[in-house]
Enzyme design. Structure first.
Site, mmCIF file in Angstrom:
data_model
loop_
_atom_site.group_PDB
_atom_site.id
_atom_site.type_symbol
_atom_site.label_atom_id
_atom_site.label_comp_id
_atom_site.label_asym_id
_atom_site.label_seq_id
_atom_site.Cartn_x
_atom_site.Cartn_y
_atom_site.Cartn_z
ATOM 1 N N GLY A 46 -22.302 -42.029 14.272
ATOM 2 C CA GLY A 46 -22.601 -41.172 15.419
ATOM 3 C C GLY A 46 -23.614 -41.841 16.320
ATOM 4 N N GLN A 51 -29.657 -43.027 22.882
ATOM 5 C CA GLN A 51 -29.899 -44.197 22.021
ATOM 6 C C GLN A 51 -29.525 -45.510 22.702
ATOM 7 O OE1 GLN A 51 -27.967 -42.115 18.439
ATOM 8 N NE2 GLN A 51 -29.456 -43.478 17.504
ATOM 9 N N CYS A 94 -30.344 -43.345 10.815
ATOM 10 C CA CYS A 94 -30.226 -43.287 12.271
ATOM 11 C C CYS A 94 -30.252 -44.709 12.817
ATOM 12 C CB CYS A 94 -31.401 -42.483 12.844
ATOM 13 S SG CYS A 94 -31.352 -42.317 14.625
ATOM 14 N N LEU A 95 -29.353 -45.009 13.749
ATOM 15 C CA LEU A 95 -29.298 -46.375 14.299
ATOM 16 C C LEU A 95 -30.575 -46.729 15.058
ATOM 17 C CD1 LEU A 95 -25.575 -46.520 15.515
ATOM 18 C CD2 LEU A 95 -26.566 -47.555 13.465
ATOM 19 N N HIS A 136 -27.545 -33.658 13.780
ATOM 20 C CA HIS A 136 -28.406 -34.838 13.955
ATOM 21 C C HIS A 136 -28.275 -35.375 15.391
ATOM 22 C CE1 HIS A 136 -29.934 -38.931 12.427
ATOM 23 N NE2 HIS A 136 -29.522 -39.184 13.652
ATOM 24 N N GLU A 137 -27.029 -35.460 15.881
ATOM 25 C CA GLU A 137 -26.808 -36.027 17.224
ATOM 26 C C GLU A 137 -27.273 -35.072 18.324
ATOM 27 O OE1 GLU A 137 -26.285 -39.081 17.351
ATOM 28 O OE2 GLU A 137 -25.619 -39.338 15.281
ATOM 29 N N HIS A 140 -30.842 -35.428 18.915
ATOM 30 C CA HIS A 140 -31.182 -36.567 19.789
ATOM 31 C C HIS A 140 -31.219 -36.132 21.260
ATOM 32 C CE1 HIS A 140 -31.522 -40.182 17.387
ATOM 33 N NE2 HIS A 140 -30.393 -39.949 16.756
HETATM 34 NI NI NI Z 1 -29.689 -40.805 14.990
#
Ligand code: NI
Length: 171
Positions: A46, A51, A94-95, A136-137, A140
């Site tokens: 995701g 991001q 998380c990236l 989670h997304e 963000h």
């Molecule tokens: Ni994340």
């Protein structure tokens, strides 16, 4: 299509509240294409537009489990309509916080409303990994990170680690 740079903790842009996508323009489609490419390259399941430093309410996701199989999905202006009282725990990553994983407790099921890239509105019930990932997304998009759910001790420790790494990288 192009792979974009993923911003990493403690980049303060991660704390921005993203703006709704007003219209699905060619720029939005290009951004979504780049986000898919960036997400697959990472690899991740995701990615939120912030991001890649674009404060827009756009998410890409692919939860397909089988090797070589793809199920790319884009979520525009997603909203949690309702959430279960029942909670579940998943180990999240998380990236933007690479190689850091911790267990987070969230509602086990959510109902999510969103627009796809064709401008069609959907409402879906999510559970399991889908429920965790969409929450989670969406976090963000509101400047919230999964480390915000951890104890102060753990959060301070990870913040310190990434702040130090950023300082070293800048030298
Ligand atoms: Ni994340």
């Amino acid at each position: 299509m192009a792979i974009r740079d993923i911003i990493i903790l403690p980049d303060t842009q991660l704390r921005l509240v993203s703006k709704p996508v007003e219209k699905i323009t060619s720029e939005i489609r290009a951004l979504a294409d780049d986000m898919f490419e960036t997400m697959y390259d990472a690899p991740g399941i995701g990615l939120a537009a912030i991001q890649v430093a674009q404060p827009l309410r756009l998410i890409t996701m692919d939860l397909s489990k089988k090797e070589g199989e793809k199920n790319p999905r884009a979520f525009i202006n997603p909203e949690i309509v309702s959430a279960s009282e029942e909670l579940s725990v998943y180990e999240e990553g998380c990236l933007s916080i690479p190689e850091y994983y911790e267990e987070v407790e969230r509602p086990a099921k959510v109902r999510v409303r969103f627009m796809d890239l064709d401008g069609k509105i959907h409402e879906e019930d999510a559970d399991g990994l889908y429920a965790t990932c969409i929450q989670h997304e969406i976090d963000h998009l509101n400047g919230v990170l999964f480390v915000d759910y951890l104890s102060k001790l753990k959060r301070d420790r990870v913040m310190k680690k990434f702040t130090k790494a950023a300082r070293l990288a800048a030298k």
